[in-house]
Write a protein that holds these residues in place. Structure first.
Motif, PDB file in Angstrom:
ATOM      1  N   ASN A 234       0.824  -1.200   0.000  1.00  0.00           N
ATOM      2  CA  ASN A 234       0.000   0.000   0.000  1.00  0.00           C
ATOM      3  C   ASN A 234       0.862   1.254   0.000  1.00  0.00           C
ATOM      4  O   ASN A 234       0.583   2.221  -0.725  1.00  0.00           O
ATOM      5  CB  ASN A 234      -0.940  -0.011   1.208  1.00  0.00           C
ATOM      6  N   ILE A 235       1.924   1.250   0.815  1.00  0.00           N
ATOM      7  CA  ILE A 235       2.827   2.401   0.847  1.00  0.00           C
ATOM      8  C   ILE A 235       3.507   2.583  -0.519  1.00  0.00           C
ATOM      9  O   ILE A 235       3.626   3.706  -1.025  1.00  0.00           O
ATOM     10  CB  ILE A 235       3.871   2.236   1.955  1.00  0.00           C
ATOM     11  N   LEU A 237       2.409   1.680  -3.490  1.00  0.00           N
ATOM     12  CA  LEU A 237       1.446   2.161  -4.483  1.00  0.00           C
ATOM     13  C   LEU A 237       1.142   3.633  -4.295  1.00  0.00           C
ATOM     14  O   LEU A 237       1.180   4.416  -5.261  1.00  0.00           O
ATOM     15  CB  LEU A 237       0.155   1.337  -4.388  1.00  0.00           C
ATOM     16  N   LYS A 238       0.846   4.041  -3.053  1.00  0.00           N
ATOM     17  CA  LYS A 238       0.507   5.440  -2.796  1.00  0.00           C
ATOM     18  C   LYS A 238       1.718   6.349  -3.059  1.00  0.00           C
ATOM     19  O   LYS A 238       1.566   7.463  -3.581  1.00  0.00           O
ATOM     20  CB  LYS A 238       0.025   5.602  -1.356  1.00  0.00           C
ATOM     21  N   SER A 239       2.909   5.885  -2.704  1.00  0.00           N
ATOM     22  CA  SER A 239       4.121   6.678  -2.965  1.00  0.00           C
ATOM     23  C   SER A 239       4.335   6.859  -4.462  1.00  0.00           C
ATOM     24  O   SER A 239       4.716   7.938  -4.929  1.00  0.00           O
ATOM     25  CB  SER A 239       5.340   6.018  -2.337  1.00  0.00           C
ATOM     26  N   SER A 240       4.087   5.802  -5.222  1.00  0.00           N
ATOM     27  CA  SER A 240       4.251   5.865  -6.677  1.00  0.00           C
ATOM     28  C   SER A 240       3.285   6.865  -7.292  1.00  0.00           C
ATOM     29  O   SER A 240       3.663   7.647  -8.173  1.00  0.00           O
ATOM     30  CB  SER A 240       4.018   4.480  -7.289  1.00  0.00           C
ATOM     31  N   GLU A 241       2.042   6.844  -6.823  1.00  0.00           N
ATOM     32  CA  GLU A 241       1.049   7.785  -7.337  1.00  0.00           C
ATOM     33  C   GLU A 241       1.450   9.223  -7.006  1.00  0.00           C
ATOM     34  O   GLU A 241       1.335  10.117  -7.847  1.00  0.00           O
ATOM     35  CB  GLU A 241      -0.323   7.465  -6.745  1.00  0.00           C
ATOM     36  N   GLY A 242       1.920   9.429  -5.772  1.00  0.00           N
ATOM     37  CA  GLY A 242       2.351  10.764  -5.382  1.00  0.00           C
ATOM     38  C   GLY A 242       3.554  11.238  -6.165  1.00  0.00           C
ATOM     39  O   GLY A 242       3.638  12.416  -6.560  1.00  0.00           O
ATOM     40  N   PRO A 281      -2.916   7.269 -13.326  1.00  0.00           N
ATOM     41  CA  PRO A 281      -3.464   6.268 -12.404  1.00  0.00           C
ATOM     42  C   PRO A 281      -4.817   5.738 -12.845  1.00  0.00           C
ATOM     43  O   PRO A 281      -5.147   4.573 -12.589  1.00  0.00           O
ATOM     44  CB  PRO A 281      -3.576   7.041 -11.083  1.00  0.00           C
ATOM     45  N   ASN A 285      -6.548   1.864 -12.656  1.00  0.00           N
ATOM     46  CA  ASN A 285      -7.420   1.783 -11.489  1.00  0.00           C
ATOM     47  C   ASN A 285      -8.204   0.473 -11.490  1.00  0.00           C
ATOM     48  O   ASN A 285      -8.670   0.005 -12.529  1.00  0.00           O
ATOM     49  CB  ASN A 285      -8.402   2.961 -11.483  1.00  0.00           C
ATOM     50  N   HIS A 300     -10.241   2.861  -6.621  1.00  0.00           N
ATOM     51  CA  HIS A 300      -9.703   3.866  -5.709  1.00  0.00           C
ATOM     52  C   HIS A 300     -10.839   4.780  -5.265  1.00  0.00           C
ATOM     53  O   HIS A 300     -11.672   5.197  -6.081  1.00  0.00           O
ATOM     54  CB  HIS A 300      -8.626   4.678  -6.424  1.00  0.00           C
ATOM     55  N   SER A 302     -10.922   7.838  -4.485  1.00  0.00           N
ATOM     56  CA  SER A 302     -10.889   9.181  -5.058  1.00  0.00           C
ATOM     57  C   SER A 302     -10.904   9.178  -6.583  1.00  0.00           C
ATOM     58  O   SER A 302     -10.720  10.231  -7.205  1.00  0.00           O
ATOM     59  CB  SER A 302      -9.643   9.932  -4.573  1.00  0.00           C
TER      60      SER A 302
END
Length: 336
Positions: A234-235, A237-242, A281, A285, A300, A302
Motif C-alpha cells: 500500500n505504501i 502504491l501510494k508513494s508511486s502515485e504521489g 493512475p 485503477n 480507488h 478518489s
C-alpha cells in the motif's frame, strides 16, 4: 458474446453516485454485452439516470439499498450494523447468482470484511489479496498485496504468489515471472517471512519463481508478478502515485518559467500528453480481490469517472475469463 452482469456499489467512494452512475452509464454504452445493477438509494440513482437520455434500460437495473457505509467506518460496524448497505447488497447479488462481479469504490476494509463473509474464500486460501497492475518500463506488472493484509506469514506470501501468477496468466501473460519484493536481491537479505516464503516458492513446481526484486526492479519490469505484504504494498502504491503527480507538476512548472521554456514545452506537448495518458493512475485503477469465490474489484476511493470505468472494465475481463473458477482449478495443483 454472452451477457456479463456486474453489480455496482453506487454509493461508495469519495464522490458517490454523482460520479459512479455516469461512469457506469458510459461503460454500459461502450459494451453491448454488459448488463449493470446499480445498488443504492433508488430515488437518488434514478434522478441521475434521468439526466442521460437514451440509456438502455433493458441492460440497466437499480437495486435499492437503504444504508451507506462511510469511508471511515470500522469494518466490524459495517459487517454487523448495516445489513442493507449498498456494498453488502451488491456482494449478495454476486453470491446469489444475480450478478457475476461486484465493483465498489467504498471503504476498503469494509469491502474486504464483507467480501470474505458473504462470498467466502476459495479452498486452500487463508486470506484474499488485493492485486493491481502498475506501469513499468516493459509494460506493466501485477503487484499484490496492496493493503488487505498488513501482517503476513510466509505461507500467506506463498499463497499470494500462486494467486498472482495464475491471475496474470489468465489475463494474458505467458509463464509470468514471479518475484518477492525485498531490500536486496541476495538470498541473505530480507526479514524471516520473506526468506521463508522464498524457500517455499523455490519448491513450487509449475511456478516461474525468479527470486527477489528491489523497488527499482519492479519499475524496470524485471518481473510480471511482484509479491509483498499489504503494509509495504500500500505504501509503495501510494508513494508511486504521489511521485508521478509531483513529477508531472514539476515538468509543467519548468515549462512555464520563461518564454523559451514555454516554446520548448509547446513542442514537447504531444509527447508529454501521451506520457501522462500512459502513466495516468486512472488507466490502472481497479484492484482485484483474489482468493474469493466470486469477483470483486475495488476502485480507488478518489477515482473520477474515467478511473471508475477502468475498474468496471477490469471486472468485465475477469468475468469473461471466469477468473475464480480458473484460479480454483489451478490452485489445488500449486498450493502446498
Amino acid at each position: 458474446m454472452s451477457a456479463s452482469i456486474i453489480a455496482i456499489d453506487a454509493m461508495g467512494g469519495d464522490y458517490g453516485p454523482c460520479c459512479i452512475v455516469p461512469a457506469s452509464l458510459s461503460c454500459l454504452a461502450e459494451y453491448s454485452s454488459l448488463h449493470l445493477v446499480l445498488v443504492g438509494q433508488t430515488p437518488l440513482i434514478e434522478e441521475i439516470i434521468a439526466r442521460y437520455p437514451g440509456v438502455d434500460r433493458q441492460r440497466l437495473h437499480v437495486e435499492h439499498a437503504s444504508e451507506v457505509i462511510a469511508m471511515d467506518e470500522r469494518p466490524a460496524q459495517a459487517l454487523r450494523g448495516k445489513p442493507d448497505s449498498s456494498m453488502r447488497v451488491a456482494l449478495e447479488l454476486v453470491r446469489n447468482g444475480r450478478a457475476q462481479a461486484c465493483v465498489s469504490a467504498g471503504n476498503t476494509g469494509a469491502l474486504m470484511a464483507l467480501s470474505r463473509y458473504v462470498l467466502k474464500t476459495l479452498p486452500g486460501i487463508d486470506r484474499p489479496a488485493m492485486m493491481a497492475a502498475v506501469p513499468t518500463m516493459a509494460g506493466h506488472c501485477h503487484l499484490l498485496d496492496l493493503g488487505a493484509n498488513v501482517d503476513c506469514s510466509a505461507e500467506h506470501l506463498y499463497q499470494f504468489a500462486v494467486m498472482g501468477a495464475v491471475a496474470a496468466e489468465t489475463l494474458g501473460t505467458v509463464q509470468p515471472r514471479v518475484a518477492l519484493l525485498n531490500v536486496g536481491t541476495e538470498d541473505i537479505k530480507g526479514n524471516q517471512q520473506v526468506k521463508l516464503a522464498s524457500n517455499l516458492l523455490q519448491q513450487a513446481a509449475g511456478l516461474n519463481y525468479i527470486g527477489f526484486v528491489e523497488g527499482d526492479g519492479l519499475y524496470r519490469g524485471d518481473a510480471d508478478v511482484v509479491v509483498c505484504d499489504g503494509f509495504v504494498g500500500n505504501i509503495l502504491l501510494k508513494s508511486s502515485e504521489g511521485l508521478a503527480s509531483m513529477i508531472s507538476s514539476r515538468i509543467e512548472a519548468l515549462f512555464s518559467q520563461s518564454i523559451g521554456s514555454r516554446m520548448i514545452g509547446a513542442l514537447a506537448l504531444p509527447v508529454l500528453r501521451r506520457l501522462r495518458t500512459e502513466l495516468a493512475p486512472a488507466q490502472y485503477n481497479g484492484a482485484s480481490f483474489l482468493g474469493l469465490q466470486g469477483i470483486v474489484v475495488k476502485s480507488h476511493g478518489s477515482a473520477a469517472g474515467e478511473g471508475f470505468q477502468s475498474a468496471i472494465r477490469r471486472a468485465l475481463i475477469e468475468v469473461r475469463e471466469n477468473l475464480p473458477q480458473r484460479l480454483h482449478g489451478r490452485l489445488e495443483h500449486l498450493l502446498l
